[in-house]
Scaffold this motif. Sequence first.
Motif, PDB file in Angstrom:
ATOM      1  N   ASP A  77      35.678   2.738 -24.329  1.00 22.75           N
ATOM      2  CA  ASP A  77      35.604   4.434 -25.568  1.00 22.75           C
ATOM      3  C   ASP A  77      35.985   4.154 -26.852  1.00 22.75           C
ATOM      4  N   SER A  78      34.674   3.498 -27.597  1.00 19.69           N
ATOM      5  CA  SER A  78      35.376   3.283 -28.812  1.00 19.69           C
ATOM      6  C   SER A  78      36.358   4.608 -29.366  1.00 19.69           C
ATOM      7  N   ALA A  79      36.617   5.746 -28.662  1.00 21.16           N
ATOM      8  CA  ALA A  79      37.466   6.803 -29.191  1.00 21.16           C
ATOM      9  C   ALA A  79      38.924   6.554 -29.038  1.00 21.16           C
ATOM     10  N   SER A  80      38.709   5.394 -27.831  1.00 22.82           N
ATOM     11  CA  SER A  80      40.353   5.157 -27.882  1.00 22.82           C
ATOM     12  C   SER A  80      41.460   3.988 -28.415  1.00 22.82           C
ATOM     13  N   ASN A  81      42.171   5.267 -28.925  1.00 19.19           N
ATOM     14  CA  ASN A  81      43.185   5.219 -29.986  1.00 19.19           C
ATOM     15  C   ASN A  81      44.646   4.527 -29.529  1.00 19.19           C
ATOM     16  N   TYR A  82      45.045   4.243 -28.139  1.00 22.70           N
ATOM     17  CA  TYR A  82      46.710   4.165 -28.340  1.00 22.70           C
ATOM     18  C   TYR A  82      46.234   3.335 -27.095  1.00 22.70           C
ATOM     19  N   PHE A  83      47.230   1.692 -27.253  1.00 22.80           N
ATOM     20  CA  PHE A  83      47.760   0.655 -26.482  1.00 22.80           C
ATOM     21  C   PHE A  83      48.416   0.645 -25.834  1.00 22.80           C
ATOM     22  N   PRO A  84      48.907   1.019 -24.881  1.00 25.85           N
ATOM     23  CA  PRO A  84      50.301   0.548 -24.505  1.00 25.85           C
ATOM     24  C   PRO A  84      50.271  -0.685 -23.714  1.00 25.85           C
ATOM     25  N   TRP A  85      51.379  -1.282 -23.829  1.00 27.67           N
ATOM     26  CA  TRP A  85      51.693  -2.377 -22.257  1.00 27.67           C
ATOM     27  C   TRP A  85      52.461  -2.262 -21.465  1.00 27.67           C
ATOM     28  N   TYR A  86      52.761  -2.295 -20.268  1.00 24.02           N
ATOM     29  CA  TYR A  86      53.741  -1.049 -18.777  1.00 24.02           C
ATOM     30  C   TYR A  86      54.182  -3.183 -18.827  1.00 24.02           C
ATOM     31  N   LYS A  87      55.098  -2.921 -18.351  1.00 23.88           N
ATOM     32  CA  LYS A  87      55.913  -4.105 -17.441  1.00 23.88           C
ATOM     33  C   LYS A  87      56.010  -3.360 -16.043  1.00 23.88           C
ATOM     34  N   GLN A  88      56.157  -3.910 -15.137  1.00 18.72           N
ATOM     35  CA  GLN A  88      55.763  -3.451 -13.685  1.00 18.72           C
ATOM     36  C   GLN A  88      56.793  -4.707 -12.612  1.00 18.72           C
ATOM     37  N   GLU A  89      58.261  -4.742 -12.421  1.00 18.74           N
ATOM     38  CA  GLU A  89      58.852  -5.770 -11.719  1.00 18.74           C
ATOM     39  C   GLU A  89      58.941  -5.079  -9.781  1.00 18.74           C
ATOM     40  N   LEU A  90      58.585  -6.002  -9.242  1.00 19.48           N
ATOM     41  CA  LEU A  90      58.331  -5.684  -7.452  1.00 19.48           C
ATOM     42  C   LEU A  90      58.823  -4.494  -7.293  1.00 19.48           C
ATOM     43  N   GLY A  91      58.497  -3.472  -7.077  1.00 15.04           N
ATOM     44  CA  GLY A  91      59.015  -2.186  -6.060  1.00 15.04           C
ATOM     45  C   GLY A  91      59.606  -1.172  -7.241  1.00 15.04           C
ATOM     46  N   LYS A  92      59.501  -1.445  -8.552  1.00 17.40           N
ATOM     47  CA  LYS A  92      60.069  -0.661  -9.807  1.00 17.40           C
ATOM     48  C   LYS A  92      58.830   0.870 -10.607  1.00 17.40           C
ATOM     49  N   ARG A  93      59.188   0.897 -11.442  1.00 19.94           N
ATOM     50  CA  ARG A  93      58.699   1.722 -12.775  1.00 19.94           C
ATOM     51  C   ARG A  93      58.212   0.842 -13.169  1.00 19.94           C
ATOM     52  N   PRO A  94      56.651   1.101 -14.003  1.00 17.17           N
ATOM     53  CA  PRO A  94      56.134   0.339 -14.767  1.00 17.17           C
ATOM     54  C   PRO A  94      56.863   1.062 -16.104  1.00 17.17           C
ATOM     55  N   GLN A  95      56.878   0.047 -16.917  1.00 13.05           N
ATOM     56  CA  GLN A  95      57.936   0.130 -18.437  1.00 13.05           C
ATOM     57  C   GLN A  95      57.650  -0.213 -18.738  1.00 13.05           C
ATOM     58  N   LEU A  96      57.581   0.779 -20.254  1.00 13.40           N
ATOM     59  CA  LEU A  96      56.798   1.059 -21.733  1.00 13.40           C
ATOM     60  C   LEU A  96      57.596  -0.339 -22.368  1.00 13.40           C
ATOM     61  N   ILE A  97      56.779  -1.651 -22.734  1.00 18.05           N
ATOM     62  CA  ILE A  97      57.676  -2.800 -22.775  1.00 18.05           C
ATOM     63  C   ILE A  97      57.250  -2.613 -25.350  1.00 18.05           C
TER      64      ILE A  97
END
Lengths: 112, 112
Positions: free
Chosen positions: B27-47
Amino acid sequence: EPEVTQTPSHQVTQMGQEVILRCVPISNHLYFYWYRQILGQKVEFLVSFYNNEISEKSEIFDDQFSVERPDGSNFTLKIRSTKLEDSAMYFCASSANRDEQYFGPGTRLTVT
Amino acid sequence: GENVEQHPSTLSVQEGDSAVIKCTYSDSASNYFPWYKQELGKRPQLIIDIRSNVGEKKDQRIAVTLNKTAKHFSLHITETQPEDSAVYFCATRETSGSRLTFGEGTQLTVNP
């Protein structure tokens, strides 16, 4: 550092039963979200909530699902009649704007 | 709707090496691109995250690059450590929406 909290951490329910998952977003955040993650798969968007109403929902979020912000701190997800395929980890998230979404620890829902 | 593809699905590196994970979006309309780290059994963490008006962003050992023309963005981790081992998810958000659309995830293993 403030964090999103969720209760319960694990919920076991029988097919056809109603469940309510609870979340306390970060206190100064204005946007609230529910996502789910089936074991071993990617995170999927369910719904976003802003200014006391749903701002966006996915095709997963059908009539069996509802969200509510019953007071100034809690944000809930209700599933009216659970199905086996609703078994997943449900994450609540919040953000001050629509970016930088911070996730809670999740509620593992098991439907038997 | 948006489609996000992420490669590789698994990545194994030696401690101290660099790791690169790539995502493409539709989608060319996308304008925000985050990366998340998720350790086993944990929450996704914005890095780390990047917005479409920026081509590169760095935070210590982590960097993200964005090529809007080609619709792809990458996560670069230098001097990897065993504690970097986790599943990494890329995501996008389109300009007018609030949902994050996630990639399938990359299991990164850093061998001591």
